[in-house]
Design a protein around this motif. Sequence first.
Motif, short mmCIF file in Angstrom:
data_model
loop_
_atom_site.label_atom_id
_atom_site.label_comp_id
_atom_site.label_asym_id
_atom_site.label_seq_id
_atom_site.Cartn_x
_atom_site.Cartn_y
_atom_site.Cartn_z
N ARG A 54 -58.05 -13.44 -37.10
CA ARG A 54 -58.16 -13.80 -35.66
C ARG A 54 -58.87 -15.15 -35.54
N ALA B 236 -56.43 -7.51 -34.26
CA ALA B 236 -55.14 -7.92 -34.84
C ALA B 236 -54.20 -8.41 -33.74
N ALA B 237 -54.20 -7.71 -32.59
CA ALA B 237 -53.33 -8.12 -31.48
C ALA B 237 -53.74 -9.51 -30.98
N GLN C 22 -52.41 -12.01 -33.42
CA GLN C 22 -50.95 -12.18 -33.25
C GLN C 22 -50.65 -13.05 -32.02
N ALA D 247 -50.63 -15.47 -35.50
CA ALA D 247 -50.81 -14.92 -36.86
C ALA D 247 -49.76 -13.86 -37.14
N GLU D 248 -49.47 -13.67 -38.44
CA GLU D 248 -48.56 -12.61 -38.84
C GLU D 248 -49.36 -11.53 -39.55
N ILE D 249 -49.06 -10.27 -39.26
CA ILE D 249 -49.77 -9.17 -39.90
C ILE D 249 -48.76 -8.40 -40.73
#
Length: 524
Positions: free
Chosen positions: A22, A155-156, A159, A163-165
């Motif tokens: 993040r 994480a959201a 994104q 960003a890629e998870i």
Amino acid sequence: MRKLRADVVVVGGGSTGVGVVRDAAMRGYKAILVDRADLAQGTSGRFHGLLHSGGRYVVSDPESATECAEENAIVTRIQPHAVETTGGLFVVTPHDDPAFGDQFLAGALKAKVPAREIDPALALAREPRLNPGILRAFEVEDGTVDGWQLVWSAAASAQAYGAEILSYHEVVAVERTGEAVTGVRCLNRKTGEDVTIECGFVLNCAGPWAGRIANAAGCQPVDVVPGRGIMVAMAHRLVNTVVNRCIYPADGDILVPIHTVCVIGTTDHPTTDPDHLEIPREEVQQMLDAGEELIPGFRDARAVHAWAGARPLIKDKHVAATDTRHMSRGMSVIDHRERDGLSGLLTIGGGKLTTYRLMAEHIVNAMEEQLGVSHPCRTADEICPGNVPGKTYLITDRLHEREEDRLSDQIICECELMSRSMFIDLLEKFPQASFDDLRRQLRVGMGPCQGGFCSSRIAGLTFEEGAVDIERATGLLRLFLENRWIGLWPILSGDQVRQAALDDWIIQGILDVDHLPHPAKEEI
Ligand SMILES: Cc1cc2nc3c(=O)[nH]c(=O)nc-3n(C[C@H](O)[C@H](O)[C@H](O)COP(=O)(O)OP(=O)(O)OC[C@H]3O[C@@H](n4cnc5c(N)ncnc54)[C@H](O)[C@@H]3O)c2cc1C
């Protein structure tokens, strides 16, 4: 073989890794996070649930205490839905030294951890089940935190910044050309595909597995000493405030009310393999005895589940390698350029889930120092997606929601008040998910019946929705029940034996789950 490219790859999708991805994404880097399994299924999903006020460390580790106090306020602000502001008490039981209370208060003042002494009668009025013999009581700002909600919302946010998870992507090699990192090689554990990610930087946030990632890059061994701890969840909330014993940190000295249960913990023993953490029955008994000292009659309540996690502690020169209880809870960033002559790799260890955001800030700052650039860290300023400013979690939230939708929706898990649409919506988002992946976000199967009633319902729903064929639905159900059992067998006694017998009668006696068709290869 799939090829991807990023500025930075973050290894590990626990609280530290998502905090880092993040932060990196918010500073403008093209960042990819990889985890060998689902997000927060490592230590960040196997911890005690305490959002530290810092009180626990005011005497033993004042620096960590101050960090906890500051980060507690930040996490509550940026991820309120993951936090319940229960407040906390430190109590001196008849077994403890009342003079420690003076050290506690002095330490709190010095470490800037808000704390005040209250009349024991007030503490008892607030928590009537507390040991009536308590001699002193102190109020602090402890809260409880849902690690899964915290990780998924960070994480959201990452994104949203591009960003890629990539979950279920295991790092099998860190690639280097001479003295610089050039990328990572991963195995997609769902499809078996090889995935290479070219990058200039790798941030190793693999928690208790961080030493393995450093090894994979050919570095000198990193002294991560996994400190194994067990916790036991009781079937309901015996307290609504976090209750700590006012002593130097020891085993079983904290009782944390979280969601529908309360959790007593923990133990602390060094271990070598974080993939195989035992839950010895004698440690379970030790925790129940410790609970009894805080709450007389604790053992009469029903223990519903036990689990173990491994603290990613960095070896501390001040204590023996066998003494994980007294290793510092402070964080450390290892710069592999200074240490091993390899640029583009940093490892982070230590710390707490409470301080995850600050840990991320430190390691991303260290990366920028190597890159010779500097962008401000903004992770404390922005609220994560899915949060309503100031609206912290309340135990009654799901009940209110079910009262609202009771005519249009169906309850699938009565213990945790999970509705049919909550399950279907998440399944649509993650059609490849195992039932445990869905459980972590929805809490299905985590209450007193431990999946006895709801597990066959979710298997039926998954099949009905067309997400999987009948064999896979049964395979997922079997795997879910096996995983529940890991945390059930060490605590089986009293009423929970009756519950387990009833569950077995439903699952095997009525449904004969063991003999239903299932895939030859079990799900990972
Ligand atoms: C018993 C116990 C109780 C605790 N209680 C509290 C508490 O109440 N409050 C608090 O603030 N802190 C608590 N902590 C500390 C806190 O839980 C940890 O500091 C924190 O969760 C660590 O997060 P992490 O992201 O560093 O590690 P993890 O959450 O373990 O994440 C590491 C990730 O790396 C991944 N990984 C490993 N190998 C690979 C690979 N080869 N490729 C890709 N990915 C890989 C793993 O799958 C894992 O998801 C507790 C810890 C323990 C053990």
